[in-house]
Design a protein around this motif. Structure first.
Motif, PDB file in Angstrom:
ATOM      1  N   PRO A 147       0.827  -1.145  -0.084  1.00 23.31           N
ATOM      2  CA  PRO A 147      -0.080   0.059   0.083  1.00 23.31           C
ATOM      3  C   PRO A 147       0.981   1.228  -0.115  1.00 23.31           C
ATOM      4  CG  PRO A 147      -0.899  -1.705   1.482  1.00 23.31           C
ATOM      5  CD  PRO A 147       0.456  -2.074   1.063  1.00 23.31           C
ATOM      6  N   LEU A 148       0.783   2.254  -1.003  1.00 27.25           N
ATOM      7  CA  LEU A 148       1.534   3.454  -1.020  1.00 27.25           C
ATOM      8  C   LEU A 148       1.159   4.499  -0.015  1.00 27.25           C
ATOM      9  CD1 LEU A 148       3.780   4.604  -2.759  1.00 27.25           C
ATOM     10  CD2 LEU A 148       1.931   5.412  -4.401  1.00 27.25           C
ATOM     11  N   THR A 149      -0.051   5.054   0.064  1.00 28.27           N
ATOM     12  CA  THR A 149      -0.582   6.176   0.933  1.00 28.27           C
ATOM     13  C   THR A 149      -1.741   5.706   1.534  1.00 28.27           C
ATOM     14  OG1 THR A 149      -1.730   7.136  -1.074  1.00 28.27           O
ATOM     15  CG2 THR A 149       0.725   7.773  -0.835  1.00 28.27           C
ATOM     16  N   TYR A 150      -1.832   6.578   2.668  1.00 30.25           N
ATOM     17  CA  TYR A 150      -2.721   6.335   3.588  1.00 30.25           C
ATOM     18  C   TYR A 150      -3.412   7.237   4.124  1.00 30.25           C
ATOM     19  CZ  TYR A 150      -3.544   4.024   8.529  1.00 30.25           C
ATOM     20  OH  TYR A 150      -4.013   3.813   9.665  1.00 30.25           O
ATOM     21  N   ARG A 151      -4.461   7.713   4.704  1.00 29.75           N
ATOM     22  CA  ARG A 151      -5.116   8.379   5.274  1.00 29.75           C
ATOM     23  C   ARG A 151      -4.376  10.021   4.963  1.00 29.75           C
ATOM     24  NH1 ARG A 151      -6.850   7.808  11.333  1.00 29.75           N
ATOM     25  NH2 ARG A 151      -7.719   9.788  10.708  1.00 29.75           N
ATOM     26  N   ASN A 152      -3.779  10.938   5.878  1.00 31.20           N
ATOM     27  CA  ASN A 152      -3.295  12.151   5.613  1.00 31.20           C
ATOM     28  C   ASN A 152      -1.955  12.383   5.071  1.00 31.20           C
ATOM     29  OD1 ASN A 152      -5.607  12.933   6.554  1.00 31.20           O
ATOM     30  ND2 ASN A 152      -4.746  13.374   8.880  1.00 31.20           N
ATOM     31  N   ASP A 153      -1.474  11.223   4.375  1.00 37.83           N
ATOM     32  CA  ASP A 153      -0.017  11.135   3.859  1.00 37.83           C
ATOM     33  C   ASP A 153       0.145  12.218   2.883  1.00 37.83           C
ATOM     34  OD1 ASP A 153       1.206   8.955   5.191  1.00 37.83           O
ATOM     35  OD2 ASP A 153       0.467   7.572   3.797  1.00 37.83           O
ATOM     36  N   TRP A 238       2.571   4.481   7.725  1.00 38.82           N
ATOM     37  CA  TRP A 238       1.434   3.983   8.628  1.00 38.82           C
ATOM     38  C   TRP A 238       1.476   5.018   9.950  1.00 38.82           C
ATOM     39  CZ3 TRP A 238      -1.168   1.234   5.173  1.00 38.82           C
ATOM     40  CH2 TRP A 238      -0.629   0.563   4.469  1.00 38.82           C
ATOM     41  N   TRP A 240      -0.474   7.353  10.738  1.00 40.55           N
ATOM     42  CA  TRP A 240      -1.569   7.507  11.164  1.00 40.55           C
ATOM     43  C   TRP A 240      -2.127   6.407  11.768  1.00 40.55           C
ATOM     44  CZ3 TRP A 240      -1.090  12.603  10.111  1.00 40.55           C
ATOM     45  CH2 TRP A 240      -0.675  12.976   8.931  1.00 40.55           C
TER      46      TRP A 240
ATOM     47  N   PHE B 110      -4.372   0.959  -4.002  1.00 35.92           N
ATOM     48  CA  PHE B 110      -3.309   1.261  -2.941  1.00 35.92           C
ATOM     49  C   PHE B 110      -2.831   2.540  -2.562  1.00 35.92           C
ATOM     50  CE2 PHE B 110      -1.216  -3.150  -2.485  1.00 35.92           C
ATOM     51  CZ  PHE B 110      -1.951  -3.866  -1.505  1.00 35.92           C
ATOM     52  N   PHE B 111      -3.622   3.563  -3.333  1.00 35.83           N
ATOM     53  CA  PHE B 111      -3.529   5.035  -3.303  1.00 35.83           C
ATOM     54  C   PHE B 111      -4.619   5.573  -2.493  1.00 35.83           C
ATOM     55  CE2 PHE B 111      -2.775   9.219  -4.961  1.00 35.83           C
ATOM     56  CZ  PHE B 111      -1.762   9.425  -4.539  1.00 35.83           C
ATOM     57  N   PHE B 112      -4.251   5.865  -1.199  1.00 34.41           N
ATOM     58  CA  PHE B 112      -5.380   6.441  -0.222  1.00 34.41           C
ATOM     59  C   PHE B 112      -6.600   5.546  -0.263  1.00 34.41           C
ATOM     60  CE2 PHE B 112      -2.863  10.158  -1.244  1.00 34.41           C
ATOM     61  CZ  PHE B 112      -2.513  10.449  -0.152  1.00 34.41           C
ATOM     62  N   GLY B 113      -6.369   4.140  -0.235  1.00 34.96           N
ATOM     63  CA  GLY B 113      -7.587   3.268  -0.476  1.00 34.96           C
ATOM     64  C   GLY B 113      -7.648   2.686   0.855  1.00 34.96           C
ATOM     65  N   MET B 116      -6.393  -1.934   1.694  1.00 37.56           N
ATOM     66  CA  MET B 116      -5.286  -2.290   2.380  1.00 37.56           C
ATOM     67  C   MET B 116      -5.535  -2.899   4.007  1.00 37.56           C
ATOM     68  SD  MET B 116      -3.692   1.232   3.919  1.00 37.56           S
ATOM     69  CE  MET B 116      -3.390   2.100   2.138  1.00 37.56           C
ATOM     70  N   TYR B 117      -6.772  -2.550   4.355  1.00 36.76           N
ATOM     71  CA  TYR B 117      -6.962  -3.244   5.452  1.00 36.76           C
ATOM     72  C   TYR B 117      -7.598  -4.546   5.536  1.00 36.76           C
ATOM     73  CZ  TYR B 117      -7.170   1.707   6.749  1.00 36.76           C
ATOM     74  OH  TYR B 117      -6.636   2.894   7.167  1.00 36.76           O
ATOM     75  N   THR B 159      -3.306  16.314   1.314  1.00 35.78           N
ATOM     76  CA  THR B 159      -4.769  16.332   1.710  1.00 35.78           C
ATOM     77  C   THR B 159      -5.118  17.470   2.467  1.00 35.78           C
ATOM     78  OG1 THR B 159      -4.248  15.084   3.744  1.00 35.78           O
ATOM     79  CG2 THR B 159      -4.604  13.503   2.020  1.00 35.78           C
ATOM     80  N   THR B 161      -6.906  17.753   4.691  1.00 36.12           N
ATOM     81  CA  THR B 161      -7.169  17.501   6.097  1.00 36.12           C
ATOM     82  C   THR B 161      -5.863  17.968   7.018  1.00 36.12           C
ATOM     83  OG1 THR B 161      -6.503  15.125   5.592  1.00 36.12           O
ATOM     84  CG2 THR B 161      -8.763  15.485   6.179  1.00 36.12           C
ATOM     85  N   LEU B 162      -4.807  18.111   6.322  1.00 39.76           N
ATOM     86  CA  LEU B 162      -3.618  18.632   7.252  1.00 39.76           C
ATOM     87  C   LEU B 162      -3.787  20.114   7.560  1.00 39.76           C
ATOM     88  CD1 LEU B 162      -1.061  17.086   4.792  1.00 39.76           C
ATOM     89  CD2 LEU B 162      -1.441  16.496   7.025  1.00 39.76           C
ATOM     90  N   LYS B 181      -9.396  15.498  -0.580  1.00 42.09           N
ATOM     91  CA  LYS B 181     -10.200  15.525   0.726  1.00 42.09           C
ATOM     92  C   LYS B 181     -10.582  16.925   1.011  1.00 42.09           C
ATOM     93  CE  LYS B 181      -7.930  11.049   1.991  1.00 42.09           C
ATOM     94  NZ  LYS B 181      -7.466  10.493   3.228  1.00 42.09           N
TER      95      LYS B 181
END
Lengths: 243, 243
Positions: A147-153, A238, A240, B110-113, B116-117, B159, B161-162, B181
């Motif tokens: 996985p490349l990016t996540y949440r607020n990356d 990861w 966040w 895998f891009f802000f998806g 991954m979970y 994002t 959100t930052l 976002k």
């Protein structure tokens, strides 16, 4: 060619078709439909005769389609712009005659693509449509299974052609990144990754999704054998939690 | 369910299918093939009943396919992880029985998806494959008709959100960027763009490639009406001449 008559005022459309990262099956349904329907196909051809974008979709092309290879100089310091102008002038004749034209573009047409050079020359006079494609940036992470990016990356795409200091200063502020356009820049980029302590996180992949795709542990890459279309993926840590 | 017998040792594969940005025709040929072939389809469902990813490919689904909606909390501070664990446990039973499962993912998995979970919980025990998809990042620039990046550009995806300071400091170092976002973060982001003198370059788009796509001049956007899936695109300034 100019003496053929088109239906009054019916101009052809120029399509930039994003072909995706290399697997022919990663073309979109829309890209496939348009590719099959247009009478004219345009693609870059290197001076040594290779047509990478054409090779991706070769199985979909039809013998009645007119193919126009663009031969452009790839030497440093030599401008490709006169070459694009010449092709644009040729395409303008077909478009004025009402014929649709598809320009083949690896990845996505507007993400580090060369389609813009034709688009900028023709879209003011003719209908133009960009068909998005899968980018090798995302496909590389997908093929690596990380996985490349996540949440607020904060995500960055950085080219290996930049100076080491620029690469280092940007990369230090990224939560996740890919480094493109490696080739002979690999040694420089490797040094930056080492300096930033990123060698354990960084993953190396060549020709993602293509039949000859290679994934090599980054410390084992032979710097003399790195193709231009190799990529280094630095996935999110990861940081966040939960969510 | 556990009492049905699978062919010896034949495990099912979990696929994360990138559906692309919203236009059903921007699904890849590979994604379409797999979507049509699997017996089980999984997708997120919001507590108010919306299934955005399912709606993208609704016309491709077949009545004999088992659909498993994932209902996950969207409240701030409430973790979605127990919900993913529950779905992963359910999917593990199907996969152990040799049934393939497709998880629907907007954009690229895998891009802000959130794929991954499930991937992280299942890919150690079952075959897993990620099918890349067109990202809304590229598609937004394509729909706006503005080439996004060029030659040696540093590209960033940030994002909304930052914190404003983080957005400002990163954006100041980008040659081209997208801000994702948005939603209620629009006012904050707008302030940063104003501070950096980027309001003329920045373009605003909602729901790119969807039927209800909207492009609005950024100064005319009503901040109370900005959806989460809006995006601001800051294209390259073409500072690298010729090439």
């Amino acid at each position: 060619m100019t003496d053929s008559i088109s239906p009054a005022n019916k101009l052809g459309t120029i399509y930039g078709i994003g072909l995706g990262p290399g697997d022919p099956e990663l073309l979109t349904l829309k890209g496939y439909r348009i590719l099959r329907s247009v009478p004219i196909i345009v693609y870059p051809k290197s001076p040594d005769g290779r047509c990478i974008s054409r090779s991706i979709v070769a199985e979909y092309l039809q013998s009645h389609q007119l193919e126009i290879p663009m031969i452009l100089p790839f030497k440093p310091g030599e401008s490709s712009q006169p070459g694009y102008q010449k092709v644009a002038d040729e395409l303008a004749i077909h478009l004025a005659n009402g014929q649709d034209v598809a320009v083949l573009c690896e990845g996505d047409p507007f993400f580090f693509g060369t389609f813009m050079y034709l688009y900028n020359r023709l879209s003011d006079r003719f209908p133009a449509e960009v068909i998005p494609g899968v980018s090798s940036i995302m496909a590389s992470a997908d093929m690596l299974g990380i996985p490349l990016t996540y949440r607020n990356d904060v995500f960055m795409a950085i080219t290996g052609t930049l100076d080491a200091e620029v690469i280092r200063d940007r990369l230090a502020l990224a939560d996740a990144a890919v480094i493109m356009k490696l080739g002979r820049n690999f040694v420089k980029v490797y040094g930056v990754l080492e300096e930033l302590g990123l060698l354990d996180r960084a993953k190396y992949i060549e020709r993602s999704t293509m039949k000859d795709q290679k994934i090599i542990p980054i410390r084992e890459v032979d710097p003399t054998q790195v193709p231009y279309f190799a990529m280094i993926v630095i996935p999110s840590q990861w940081k966040w939690r939960e969510g």
